[in-house]
Design a protein around this motif. Structure first.
Motif, mmCIF file in Angstrom:
data_model
loop_
_atom_site.group_PDB
_atom_site.id
_atom_site.type_symbol
_atom_site.label_atom_id
_atom_site.label_comp_id
_atom_site.label_asym_id
_atom_site.label_seq_id
_atom_site.Cartn_x
_atom_site.Cartn_y
_atom_site.Cartn_z
ATOM 1 N N ALA A 1 -31.145 -26.433 10.997
ATOM 2 C CA ALA A 1 -30.584 -26.832 12.284
ATOM 3 C C ALA A 1 -31.092 -28.210 12.688
ATOM 4 O O ALA A 1 -32.285 -28.504 12.568
ATOM 5 C CB ALA A 1 -30.961 -25.817 13.358
ATOM 6 N N THR A 2 -30.190 -29.038 13.176
ATOM 7 C CA THR A 2 -30.562 -30.387 13.575
ATOM 8 C C THR A 2 -31.668 -30.377 14.616
ATOM 9 O O THR A 2 -32.663 -31.110 14.503
ATOM 10 C CB THR A 2 -29.333 -31.136 14.116
ATOM 11 N N GLU A 3 -31.533 -29.535 15.648
ATOM 12 C CA GLU A 3 -32.531 -29.537 16.714
ATOM 13 C C GLU A 3 -33.901 -29.061 16.228
ATOM 14 O O GLU A 3 -34.947 -29.604 16.624
ATOM 15 C CB GLU A 3 -32.053 -28.726 17.928
ATOM 16 N N GLU B 1 -21.008 -36.350 9.034
ATOM 17 C CA GLU B 1 -19.983 -35.844 8.122
ATOM 18 C C GLU B 1 -18.877 -35.254 8.991
ATOM 19 O O GLU B 1 -18.932 -34.109 9.417
ATOM 20 C CB GLU B 1 -20.574 -34.794 7.186
ATOM 21 N N ALA B 2 -17.864 -36.074 9.241
ATOM 22 C CA ALA B 2 -16.883 -35.752 10.273
ATOM 23 C C ALA B 2 -15.765 -34.842 9.778
ATOM 24 O O ALA B 2 -15.301 -33.957 10.505
ATOM 25 C CB ALA B 2 -16.289 -37.044 10.838
ATOM 26 N N SER C 1 -27.405 -29.491 10.443
ATOM 27 C CA SER C 1 -26.224 -29.067 11.188
ATOM 28 C C SER C 1 -26.623 -28.579 12.574
ATOM 29 O O SER C 1 -27.533 -27.744 12.710
ATOM 30 C CB SER C 1 -25.503 -27.946 10.429
ATOM 31 N N LEU C 2 -25.971 -29.077 13.586
ATOM 32 C CA LEU C 2 -26.247 -28.648 14.950
ATOM 33 C C LEU C 2 -26.125 -27.128 15.068
ATOM 34 O O LEU C 2 -25.165 -26.523 14.586
ATOM 35 C CB LEU C 2 -25.280 -29.321 15.915
ATOM 36 N N GLY D 1 -22.667 -30.871 10.804
ATOM 37 C CA GLY D 1 -22.074 -29.742 11.512
ATOM 38 C C GLY D 1 -20.554 -29.737 11.566
ATOM 39 O O GLY D 1 -19.928 -28.688 11.357
ATOM 40 N N PRO D 2 -19.897 -30.882 11.829
ATOM 41 C CA PRO D 2 -18.437 -30.857 11.921
ATOM 42 C C PRO D 2 -17.727 -30.492 10.625
ATOM 43 O O PRO D 2 -16.564 -30.089 10.655
ATOM 44 C CB PRO D 2 -18.099 -32.298 12.331
#
Length: 307
Positions: free
Chosen positions: A258-260, A53-54, A240-241, A20-21
């Motif tokens: 989506a991560t969730e 993945e920052a 990704s969040l 996500g970041p």
């Protein structure tokens, strides 16, 4: 099977790499501040993410959403066992990544010239040569290398991508010190049968390297593809969040899986991730507030079951 927040204890582990970041934010119209991105990363780690993945070390003039990579790496917490991944596309990006202290370097190598030329300004052959240079420059740093093969399932410019083409690219990657190869459905066109077949073909040339998969839900097949990958033996998945993200060359794309939502599927299916479902859902909503958008993820709307 009962839904556990981090998956059933004793269940086989599937590693979730939070993108996500970087991938989740790189195409958003609203640019998050360095402070917000540091908070996002640190809160993801607090929720149980161990690889994230920052940052991306690309030209900030071309991708303003990714500006401030060095400041972010200087500001994030460094918890034991957590890997902060930096995406690099050239040797200059690598120099910046090493200086910033990333835990891991990821290089994207498209499977098609059409995408590579438009996205990275070079042919696939030229990008493979750059990868070889990056690999040599990494020697002695102790920083592991992973490589993502983008457009592995289809290209917005070259159309269908033969499995043989992807295998050829992975065979070249296998000549480097890369410890992991990720297959990316960059524009969300893959289907489960294709996932199974491509993983089998790539596995024959990847050697001992771990295989990872990166799916987008553009055509509502992302989660089915993720499940097909796990059934085929893959134990590392990107997500990704909030389900944010996407490719600038994929019109109307709905973003990464989506991560969730991925966690819900994995946990209910008996796999353990170590990532908090409730924590991920809360972060997806937080991202939506910061971006002033409804998250594409469904879990934040429907809630977990049992509640």
């Amino acid at each position: 099977m009962a839904a556990y927040d981090r998956g059933p204890e004793g269940g086989e582990h599937v590693e979730v790499v939070e993108v996500g970041p970087r991938d989740g934010l790189q195409n958003e119209a609203r640019v998050l501040s360095v402070e917000d991105r540091i908070e996002l990363i640190d809160r993801a780690v607090a929720a149980g993410v161990r690889r994230i993945e920052a940052v991306s070390f690309v030209n900030p003039k071309r991708v303003p959403q990714m500006a401030g990579a060095e400041e972010i790496m200087a500001g994030v917490g460094r918890a034991p066992g957590v890997s902060h991944i930096g995406l690099v596309l050239n040797r200059r990006g690598l120099e910046r990544a090493v200086a910033a202290g990333v835990s891991e370097v990821n290089v994207a190598v498209p499977a098609t010239d059409g995408f590579c030329v438009r996205n990275q300004g070079c042919t696939v052959e030229e990008m493979l040569e750059t990868l070889a240079d990056i690999d040599r420059d990494l020697e002695g740093t102790g920083i592991p290398l992973s490589v993502t093969v983008s457009t592995a399932f289809g290209c917005p410019f070259d159309g269908e991508v033969p499995a043989e083409r992807v295998v050829d690219v992975v065979r070249r990657i296998a000549d480097t010190s890369a410890v992991e190869v990720a297959l990316a459905d960059t524009i969300g066109v893959g289907v489960p049968h294709q996932v199974s077949e491509l993983l089998a073909a790539v596995g024959e040339v990847a050697g001992e390297r771990a295989l990872r998969c990166h799916f987008h839900n553009t055509r509502n097949t992302g989660y089915a593809n993720a499940l097909a990958a796990v059934v085929a033996g893959v134990r590392v998945l990107d997500s990704s969040l909030g389900g944010f993200g996407g490719c600038p060359f994929a019109p109307a794309a709905t973003g990464n899986i989506a991560t969730e939502d991925l966690l819900y599927m994995l946990h209910r299916s008996g796999w353990h991730t170590g990532v908090s479902l409730s924590g991920a859902a809360a972060l997806g909503e937080w991202m939506g507030q910061r971006l002033d958008k409804q998250p594409p993820a469904y879990l934040g709307r429907a809630g977990a079951f049992p509640s």
